[in-house]
Scaffold this active site. Structure first.
Site, PDB file in Angstrom:
ATOM      1  N   THR A 287      25.692  51.827  45.082  1.00 41.63           N
ATOM      2  CA  THR A 287      26.034  50.812  46.090  1.00 41.63           C
ATOM      3  C   THR A 287      25.583  51.177  47.507  1.00 41.63           C
ATOM      4  O   THR A 287      25.484  52.367  47.852  1.00 41.63           O
ATOM      5  CB  THR A 287      27.576  50.624  46.086  1.00 41.63           C
ATOM      6  OG1 THR A 287      27.956  49.818  47.182  1.00 41.63           O
ATOM      7  CG2 THR A 287      28.317  51.941  46.217  1.00 41.63           C
ATOM      8  N   ASP A 288      25.396  50.147  48.320  1.00 43.31           N
ATOM      9  CA  ASP A 288      25.137  50.336  49.757  1.00 43.31           C
ATOM     10  C   ASP A 288      26.364  50.922  50.465  1.00 43.31           C
ATOM     11  O   ASP A 288      26.251  51.417  51.586  1.00 43.31           O
ATOM     12  CB  ASP A 288      24.744  48.990  50.407  1.00 43.31           C
ATOM     13  CG  ASP A 288      25.775  47.890  50.172  1.00 43.31           C
ATOM     14  OD1 ASP A 288      26.492  47.938  49.146  1.00 43.31           O
ATOM     15  OD2 ASP A 288      25.876  46.981  51.022  1.00 43.31           O
TER      16      ASP A 288
ATOM     17  N   LYS B 267      31.757  56.260  44.222  1.00 43.29           N
ATOM     18  CA  LYS B 267      30.399  55.937  43.750  1.00 43.29           C
ATOM     19  C   LYS B 267      29.429  57.059  44.134  1.00 43.29           C
ATOM     20  O   LYS B 267      28.536  57.407  43.359  1.00 43.29           O
ATOM     21  CB  LYS B 267      29.927  54.601  44.335  1.00 43.29           C
ATOM     22  CG  LYS B 267      30.674  53.371  43.844  1.00 43.29           C
ATOM     23  CD  LYS B 267      30.480  53.074  42.361  1.00 43.29           C
ATOM     24  CE  LYS B 267      29.103  52.592  42.028  1.00 43.29           C
ATOM     25  NZ  LYS B 267      28.984  52.232  40.589  1.00 43.29           N
TER      26      LYS B 267
ATOM     27  N   GLN C 248      29.769  41.497  35.584  1.00 51.20           N
ATOM     28  CA  GLN C 248      28.756  40.593  36.130  1.00 51.20           C
ATOM     29  C   GLN C 248      27.322  41.034  35.774  1.00 51.20           C
ATOM     30  O   GLN C 248      26.533  40.252  35.235  1.00 51.20           O
ATOM     31  CB  GLN C 248      28.917  40.532  37.655  1.00 51.20           C
ATOM     32  CG  GLN C 248      27.855  39.712  38.310  1.00 51.20           C
ATOM     33  CD  GLN C 248      28.061  39.532  39.805  1.00 51.20           C
ATOM     34  OE1 GLN C 248      27.608  38.541  40.354  1.00 51.20           O
ATOM     35  NE2 GLN C 248      28.709  40.453  40.467  1.00 51.20           N
TER      36      GLN C 248
ATOM     37  N   ALA D 252      32.075  50.079  36.002  1.00 55.49           N
ATOM     38  CA  ALA D 252      32.494  50.635  37.294  1.00 55.49           C
ATOM     39  C   ALA D 252      33.856  50.092  37.681  1.00 55.49           C
ATOM     40  O   ALA D 252      34.290  49.049  37.178  1.00 55.49           O
ATOM     41  CB  ALA D 252      31.472  50.259  38.374  1.00 55.49           C
TER      42      ALA D 252
ATOM     43  N   TRP E 147      25.925  43.578  47.604  1.00 56.69           N
ATOM     44  CA  TRP E 147      26.398  42.181  47.655  1.00 56.69           C
ATOM     45  C   TRP E 147      25.967  41.388  46.416  1.00 56.69           C
ATOM     46  O   TRP E 147      25.348  40.340  46.517  1.00 56.69           O
ATOM     47  CB  TRP E 147      25.876  41.485  48.918  1.00 56.69           C
ATOM     48  CG  TRP E 147      26.290  42.082  50.226  1.00 56.69           C
ATOM     49  CD1 TRP E 147      26.729  43.351  50.478  1.00 56.69           C
ATOM     50  CD2 TRP E 147      26.274  41.414  51.500  1.00 56.69           C
ATOM     51  NE1 TRP E 147      26.990  43.511  51.814  1.00 56.69           N
ATOM     52  CE2 TRP E 147      26.714  42.341  52.466  1.00 56.69           C
ATOM     53  CE3 TRP E 147      25.910  40.141  51.914  1.00 56.69           C
ATOM     54  CZ2 TRP E 147      26.824  42.026  53.822  1.00 56.69           C
ATOM     55  CZ3 TRP E 147      26.007  39.823  53.270  1.00 56.69           C
ATOM     56  CH2 TRP E 147      26.467  40.752  54.202  1.00 56.69           C
TER      57      TRP E 147
ATOM     58  N   ILE F 243      34.268  54.686  29.384  1.00 58.09           N
ATOM     59  CA  ILE F 243      33.390  55.776  29.836  1.00 58.09           C
ATOM     60  C   ILE F 243      34.151  56.984  30.381  1.00 58.09           C
ATOM     61  O   ILE F 243      33.561  58.035  30.607  1.00 58.09           O
ATOM     62  CB  ILE F 243      32.309  55.301  30.843  1.00 58.09           C
ATOM     63  CG1 ILE F 243      32.931  54.794  32.152  1.00 58.09           C
ATOM     64  CG2 ILE F 243      31.380  54.269  30.212  1.00 58.09           C
ATOM     65  CD1 ILE F 243      31.935  54.677  33.299  1.00 58.09           C
TER      66      ILE F 243
ATOM     67  N   TYR G 141      36.168  53.546  47.365  1.00 57.18           N
ATOM     68  CA  TYR G 141      35.158  53.002  46.442  1.00 57.18           C
ATOM     69  C   TYR G 141      33.806  53.681  46.686  1.00 57.18           C
ATOM     70  O   TYR G 141      33.202  54.223  45.756  1.00 57.18           O
ATOM     71  CB  TYR G 141      35.054  51.484  46.630  1.00 57.18           C
ATOM     72  CG  TYR G 141      33.851  50.873  45.952  1.00 57.18           C
ATOM     73  CD1 TYR G 141      33.789  50.733  44.569  1.00 57.18           C
ATOM     74  CD2 TYR G 141      32.745  50.428  46.705  1.00 57.18           C
ATOM     75  CE1 TYR G 141      32.677  50.169  43.946  1.00 57.18           C
ATOM     76  CE2 TYR G 141      31.634  49.864  46.095  1.00 57.18           C
ATOM     77  CZ  TYR G 141      31.600  49.741  44.716  1.00 57.18           C
ATOM     78  OH  TYR G 141      30.494  49.197  44.117  1.00 57.18           O
TER      79      TYR G 141
END
Ligand code: NAP
Length: 287
Positions: free
Chosen positions: A104-105, A132, A12, A63, A153, A40, A128
């Site tokens: 990420t949050d 990260k 995305q 990712a 998000w 990677i 996850y």
């Protein structure tokens, strides 16, 4: 010309970067690598790609992003989000390349009720987020010249995301239930892509961790309601609690991020999520 490698280019964010890259008017040369072209997790391939091409920047859009599957597949999540990120950092160090990495949050527990600062303690709830966080830590250990951008998000006209799922479900069903007790901020991937390109074009060397989401706050229910309103889809929307829609991975109930650091460091304005949603829907409909 500034030379930039984009990993995970078919995803995305990689697609969002590609979609606006013509705005650079030849000042930036992009090399886009899909997972098939550059894995990677393979240190030899990463080394060969980065040390032989004179890149100035590497933007890591690669990712493992399936939050629920990461629970049963944590070795793979760690391999891509942890080891993969470290491989890039090692190669970037060797070739004097700046790494722009996306995090990420979900590195936060969500126990706070105030927007998270970059300096707040991390405590990921699932595999996850843990993988990260490992990636963030390994990059920090290996390489000074890094930007770690935590976002939240992500949605857009590209790839699979909440906005597109809602548009599909809204056309299939008369009624939908969406959780209202997870609070965060939707982020239009094209806005994030624009900020990343800004970083590349303005070599400020202000390395470190930054939070970047759109402005404002929403629950997933609010986000869904806004999508249906803007898209003029008539669907009955029911707010439910997370416990009524159990999923394998735990998610933070509150993951709003404070963006003062990114705004003051780079003197940028960030659009409100609702304004960006209108833009995203316009671009989705004209695709
Ligand atoms: N999506 C969100 O809501 C969200 C929220 C916060 C942060 N983020 C972060 O934002 C970044 C971009 O997310 P996104 O939404 O663009 O994700 P995405 O659409 O899932 O794209 C990830 C890409 O990584 C590629 N990839 C997977 N394993 C790889 C490997 N071993 N080597 C090279 N490429 C590999 C995938 O390739 P294939 O297509 O071939 O599998 C895919 O194209 C990620 O770092 C993610 O953690 C995302």
């Amino acid at each position: 010309m500034i030379k930039v490698l984009v990993t995970g280019a078919r995803g995305q964010l990689g697609s969002a970067i590609k979609s606006i890259s013509n705005s650079c008017e030849g000042a930036v040369g992009f090399t886009y690598c899909t997972s098939a072209e550059l894995n990677i997790t393979d240190i030899d391939s990463v080394m060969a790609m980065i040390t032989t091409n004179s890149f100035d920047y590497c933007i890591n859009c690669a990712a493992y992003t399936n939050v629920d599957k990461a629970e049963e597949n944590s070795p793979q999540a760690y391999a891509i989000n942890g080891l993969g990120a470290e491989n890039l950092a090692i190669a970037c160090k060797k070739a004097n390349v700046t790494l722009i990495h996306i995090s990420t949050d979900f590195v936060f527990s969500g126990k706070q009720s105030q927007p998270y600062l970059e300096t707040d303690g991390t405590e990921p709830l699932g595999s996850y987020g843990k993988s990260k966080l490992r990636g963030e830590q390994d990059i920090q250990k290996q390489l000074d010249k890094h930007y770690i951008i935590r976002t939240s998000w992500l949605y857009s006209e590209f790839g699979a995301n909440f906005m597109k799922s809602m548009l599909r479900l809204g056309s299939e069903r008369a009624e939908l239930s969406v959780v209202f007790d997870q609070i965060g901020t939707p982020t239009y991937a094209v806005d994030l892509a624009k900020f990343i390109i800004y970083l590349v074009q303005n070599d400020t060397a202000k390395y470190g961790i930054y939070h970047y989401s759109n402005e404002g706050v929403a629950s997933w229910y609010d986000f869904a309601k806004a999508i249906f309103e803007e898209a003029e889809i008539n669907v009955k929307l029911k707010p439910i609690r997370t416990k009524e829609y159990p999923l394998p991975a735990k998610r933070p109930s509150y993951s709003v991020m404070d963006k003062a650091k990114v705004k003051t460091s780079f003197n940028i304005e960030i659009p409100h999520w609702r304004d960006s949603l209108k833009e995203a829907l316009k671009n989705y409909n004209s695709k």
